[in-house]
Enzyme design. Sequence first.
Site, short mmCIF file in Angstrom:
data_model
loop_
_atom_site.label_atom_id
_atom_site.label_comp_id
_atom_site.label_asym_id
_atom_site.label_seq_id
_atom_site.Cartn_x
_atom_site.Cartn_y
_atom_site.Cartn_z
N THR A 183 0.82 -1.22 0.00
CA THR A 183 0.00 0.00 0.00
C THR A 183 0.85 1.27 0.00
O THR A 183 0.45 2.28 -0.59
CB THR A 183 -0.97 0.03 1.20
N ILE A 223 -2.12 8.35 0.99
CA ILE A 223 -1.62 7.02 0.62
C ILE A 223 -2.83 6.10 0.53
O ILE A 223 -3.71 6.12 1.41
CB ILE A 223 -0.61 6.51 1.66
N LEU A 224 -2.89 5.28 -0.49
CA LEU A 224 -4.13 4.59 -0.85
C LEU A 224 -4.23 3.19 -0.23
O LEU A 224 -4.56 2.21 -0.90
CB LEU A 224 -4.23 4.52 -2.38
N HIS A 225 -3.99 3.11 1.09
CA HIS A 225 -4.02 1.83 1.79
C HIS A 225 -5.34 1.10 1.57
O HIS A 225 -5.38 -0.02 1.05
CB HIS A 225 -3.81 2.04 3.29
N ASP A 226 -6.43 1.70 2.02
CA ASP A 226 -7.72 1.01 2.03
C ASP A 226 -8.34 0.84 0.65
O ASP A 226 -8.92 -0.22 0.37
CB ASP A 226 -8.69 1.73 2.97
#
Length: 291
Positions: A183, A223-226
């Site tokens: 991620t 930040i595009l974790h999910d």
Amino acid sequence: MEQKKSKLLIDTDIGGDVDDALALGLALNSPELEIVGITNVYLANQWRANVTRNMLRVYGREDIPVCTGAEKPLIGWWDENRIPNSSRDFGEIAGSPLPPACDFIVQMAEQHEELTIGAIGPLTNVGLAIAKAPYIIPKLHIVMMGGQINRAHPEWNIVCDPEAARIVFESGADIRMIGLDVTNQCRFTREEVDYIKGIGNPRTDLLGEMMEMFIANFGYLPILHDPLALSALLWKDLLTFAEKKILIETGGQYTRGLTIDCDWGEGASVRAAVSVNVEEFKKRLLERLVL
């Protein structure tokens, strides 16, 4: 023949990092998914529920049930000052009376042949549901954002409640784990944030507002974790998974909350993401978010 939609329950700590809102926006704009409910977890649950209900109102999906969940981890007591800070307070937004999140998860598992849980927050609600009703485990498919296996780093969703994470990992449920290993590679640029904001519909206006508040409060771009975790439910060609044995560390002054890749076989069996096609993921995510 129309493809059968996945029954998806999203368990989220929306309102802190803006990635939860971006993930929810992705899911709401994805016709492949049937969202049967959204459960909130970890501190300020009523506030989170109001943020969730406002987002559903903006997206025209007020039919989706929203539950409040566990305020605290199973063990320990977290600082009440660690409140969410990527969304303004939308005030009290009424919803249908529903049971606590862990009971709602059990009910949804009982009602459906299979239930996918998109776990994008600490795992307290999911751990409580499994502990209370282990008979639902064969029905569950858990796609979770959490952990990290390429270095000794306690990731937020795990370290907030390592005991709950251990219950979930050791339950025997089908688990796909998308951790910081992959991620952290997926980040919006300033231009991509501005592109979403420039579309000019109520959905992108809300996401733009939340992203700008996040950037102001956290000091870096989203930040595009999910969203990456939930993308695993939509596109099979973006992430590469490997079978891993993962041990959740619940003790230790410095190691509590670690997800340890136990290649000697003592950990729980999960499929862990090991690589991602970053640019293709961001392209598809942007296409969905601006609908």
